[in-house]
Design a protein around this motif. Structure first.
Motif, short mmCIF file in Angstrom:
data_model
loop_
_atom_site.label_atom_id
_atom_site.label_comp_id
_atom_site.label_asym_id
_atom_site.label_seq_id
_atom_site.Cartn_x
_atom_site.Cartn_y
_atom_site.Cartn_z
N UNK A 10 0.81 -1.19 0.11
CA UNK A 10 -0.06 0.00 -0.06
C UNK A 10 0.87 1.23 0.09
N UNK A 11 0.57 2.18 -0.73
CA UNK A 11 1.38 3.40 -0.84
C UNK A 11 0.56 4.69 -0.47
N UNK A 12 1.41 5.33 0.40
CA UNK A 12 0.74 6.80 0.89
C UNK A 12 1.73 7.75 0.52
N UNK A 13 1.37 8.60 -0.45
CA UNK A 13 2.24 9.47 -1.25
C UNK A 13 1.94 10.97 -1.25
N UNK A 14 2.95 11.72 -1.02
CA UNK A 14 3.09 13.22 -1.28
C UNK A 14 3.60 13.34 -2.58
N UNK A 15 2.63 14.32 -3.17
CA UNK A 15 3.31 14.57 -4.69
C UNK A 15 2.35 15.90 -5.11
N UNK A 16 3.44 16.39 -5.81
CA UNK A 16 3.04 17.96 -6.55
C UNK A 16 2.65 17.49 -7.88
N UNK A 17 3.07 16.61 -8.70
CA UNK A 17 2.55 16.48 -10.01
C UNK A 17 1.35 16.08 -10.16
N UNK A 18 0.43 16.87 -10.35
CA UNK A 18 -1.03 16.53 -10.50
C UNK A 18 -1.23 15.50 -11.60
N UNK A 19 -0.60 15.59 -12.47
CA UNK A 19 -0.87 14.62 -13.55
C UNK A 19 -0.71 13.04 -12.96
N UNK A 20 0.47 12.82 -12.47
CA UNK A 20 0.62 11.72 -11.83
C UNK A 20 -0.07 11.34 -10.63
N UNK A 21 -0.61 12.42 -10.16
CA UNK A 21 -1.47 11.92 -8.63
C UNK A 21 -2.75 11.89 -9.23
N UNK A 22 -3.26 12.27 -10.48
CA UNK A 22 -4.58 11.85 -11.05
C UNK A 22 -4.76 10.52 -11.56
N UNK A 23 -3.24 10.13 -12.23
CA UNK A 23 -3.77 8.95 -12.86
C UNK A 23 -3.55 7.65 -12.09
N UNK A 24 -2.66 8.03 -11.08
CA UNK A 24 -2.24 6.78 -10.12
C UNK A 24 -2.93 6.55 -8.98
N UNK A 25 -3.50 7.52 -8.44
CA UNK A 25 -3.99 7.36 -7.22
C UNK A 25 -5.63 6.84 -6.98
N UNK A 26 -5.72 5.86 -6.10
CA UNK A 26 -7.19 5.40 -5.70
C UNK A 26 -7.87 6.39 -5.05
N UNK A 27 -7.26 7.16 -4.14
CA UNK A 27 -7.84 8.18 -3.29
C UNK A 27 -6.97 9.41 -3.07
N UNK A 28 -7.42 10.49 -3.04
CA UNK A 28 -6.74 11.87 -2.99
C UNK A 28 -7.27 12.46 -1.56
N UNK A 29 -6.40 13.15 -0.86
CA UNK A 29 -6.52 13.92 0.13
C UNK A 29 -5.93 15.31 0.10
N UNK A 30 -6.84 16.40 -0.17
CA UNK A 30 -6.07 17.73 -0.35
C UNK A 30 -6.05 18.32 1.02
N UNK A 31 -4.88 18.88 1.55
CA UNK A 31 -4.93 19.51 2.50
C UNK A 31 -4.26 21.07 2.83
N UNK A 32 -4.81 21.71 3.57
CA UNK A 32 -4.23 23.31 3.64
C UNK A 32 -4.09 23.69 5.41
#
Lengths: 290, 257
Positions: free
Chosen positions: B208-230
């Motif tokens: 299982x992979x928990x990933x911080x990533x800035x490249x949105x293309x990669x995030x959108x293509x690869x992730x099952x779920x995404x969490x956005x924080x600020x």
């Protein structure tokens, strides 16, 4: 004459090499020169002396007990003092080792007094081996052989065992070591214990040629420190080589130039090294750990 | 709902600054879960809390049914959580092989005596060493690091150093792998390879992979779920499509129109 001087130089260099090695191991892990190392060794030699003289243990058992004792002192100091300090600065660490030095110095004086004792190896001290033109004392042979054996065992330990590799990893990058599951605190304690054992071996080899008193290790410690600086404090290999080089130079200087200034050579060398190659002769450039 | 990996009410402050503020999320076993957010949003602080480098002020982190918040980093590694760092934490003077072998530390058992007396191929230590080497060679093949095997890591280009760190994390055989900006500083070719490797790691190794990533293309293509924080708080959590459609995320990443 010349080869005789070289042999004698290697013999005293063997002690400096061990002291330097003990120092470098700590320095690489904790980034602090352990100024208490001499007193830690002296205390352990006194313990060995005590076992032989008061408890009447055979020599080798007394030495084994002293080495165990040294290990315990090293581990205990790391565990009870250094580990309690929260994010200590280098200066604070140095002050802690100086504190330990004075503490142990006081303990030795209180327990055994300031009068000089003798602690010698169970060999006839004046027995020699004749190799062509060179005469080598048995004591010198034992000193050289023991130090070479220590260096060899340490080399195997650091390159081949899980624990030794973990020690190197902690020395190089403790964060990376930690997140790979290495118990960094435990490794630090064991490193202090190992260093104390090496220092004590040097002390036991030095005691036969020096009166056993609380200042036993002052001179070898300073020379060992010089050897460490010569080899670049961060390189165990450099420290050992630095020890041998210092021993040889010191002996040649004493014979050909000035016997009076023989023991000043070490410090002149430190100054020269710091002048021309501050990172030491055998060290790759010093990287700051963040 | 799921007891693989959950973070509940996690808070961590530095002085008066709240870096993570009552954060909740849960990750399913075998999934790729990405965390996005602007710089300073608290992403790396979150990773440091999970891997034990920081102690959380409050909240719970549970992994496979056990609380792991407040444990030391080495204990967390032994629970099967490995990580990489935004600014590489490698043993730069050791070779790729040695770095990866250190990743196997928690799996090694041989004692000092066996190590010291490892003089022939059939000794206990040599046999165990060979076992670990085989696992490590497998990772070297997977990440295409053959040419870097015996090179000190400090001498490798940045992109390869990042792969060595990934390889070392894999050598620990983790159940959960934390990747802190894995593609940062990589060329677009390297990024493309990395994309497939991360997929491989998830699908073939079952990590299982928990990933911080800035490249949105990669995030959108690869992730099952995404969490956005600020500012350490949850902005939105959901599938990549849901998160990409969220007005706050659009504002943060595409600017206001």
């Amino acid at each position: 004459m010349f080869s005789q001087l070289i042999i004698n130089g290697i013999s005293s260099g063997s002690l400096y090499a061990l002291v330097a090695l003990a120092m470098v191991i700590i320095y690489k892990a904790s980034e602090v020169p352990n100024f208490a190392q001499g007193e830690m060794a002296t205390l352990s030699v006194f313990v060995a002396w005590h076992f032989v003289n008061a408890q009447f243990l055979p020599f080798y058992q007394a030495v084994a007990a002293a080495l165990l004792f040294a290990f315990a002192v090293g581990v205990l100091f790391e565990f009870t003092v250094l580990r309690r300090a929260e994010k200590p600065s280098i200066l604070e660490l140095i002050v802690m080792t100086l504190g330990l030095q004075m503490f142990i110095y006081g303990i030795i004086g209180w327990k055994w007094g300031a009068e000089q004792k003798t602690f010698s190896l169970p060999i006839a001290e004046d027995s020699v081996v004749q190799l062509g033109p060179v005469v080598i004392g048995w004591l010198n042979i034992i000193t050289i052989a023991t130090s070479l054996l220590c260096v060899l065992v340490l080399y195997l330990f650091f390159t081949r065992t899980k624990l030794g590799t973990a020690m190197r990893a902690v020395q190089m990058n403790s964060t990376a070591a930690r997140i790979n599951g290495i118990r960094v605190h435990r490794i630090m304690s064991l490193t202090w214990g190992l260093s104390a054992v090496i220092g004590t071996i040097a002390g036991i080899l030095f005691a036969p040629v020096s009166p056993l008193d609380p200042q036993l290790m002052w001179d070898p410690l300073l020379k060992g420190f010089a050897a460490g600086v010569l080899g670049g404090m961060t390189s165990p290999f450099g420290a050992v080589l630095g020890g041998y080089i210092l021993g040889i130079i010191e002996n040649l200087f004493g014979a050909y130039i000035s016997l009076e200034f023989k023991s000043v050579v070490a410090f002149a060398l430190i100054v020269l090294v710091l002048w021309f190659k501050p990172s030491g002769l055998f060290s790759r450039h010093y990287e700051r750990k963040v | 709902m799921n007891d693989f990996f959950t973070v509940t009410g996690l808070t961590r402050t530095f002085g008066g600054v709240v870096a993570i503020d009552a954060l909740d999320f849960a990750q399913k076993k075998g999934s790729i879960f990405s965390i996005i957010g602007p710089n300073g949003a608290g992403k790396t602080t979150l990773f440091n809390c999970i891997s034990g480098i920081y102690r959380p002020d409050s909240g719970e982190i549970c992994f496979q049914g056990r609380r792991i918040d407040g444990l030391k980093p080495d204990a967390i590694a032994r629970h099967g959580i490995a990580r990489t760092f935004q600014n590489l934490e490698l043993f730069f003077r050791m070779t790729t092989m040695e770095n990866l072998m250190l990743g196997r530390h928690i799996h090694m058992r041989t004692n000092i005596w066996h190590g010291l007396t490892m003089f022939h191929k059939n000794s206990t230590a040599a046999r165990e060493e060979a076992e670990h080497r085989e696992k490590v060679e497998h990772i070297i093949d997977l990440l295409d690091l053959q040419s870097a095997r015996d090179v000190p890591v400090g001498a490798l280009p940045y992109g390869r150093q990042k792969l060595v760190e990934l390889g070392r994390a894999l050598a620990l055989e983790p159940s959960l792998l934390l990747l802190d900006e894995p593609s940062a500083g990589m060329t677009s070719d390297e990024r493309q390879d990395l994309f497939f490797w991360i997929k491989d790691i998830q699908q073939e190794l079952g990590v299982s992979i928990l990933m911080i990533e800035h490249n949105m293309q990669m995030v959108m293509d690869i992730s099952d779920r995404v969490l956005a924080i600020d500012f350490g708080k949850k902005l939105v959590e959901g599938t990549p499509e849901e998160v990409a459609a969220h007005p706050e995320v659009i504002k943060a990443y595409l600017g206001e129109d």
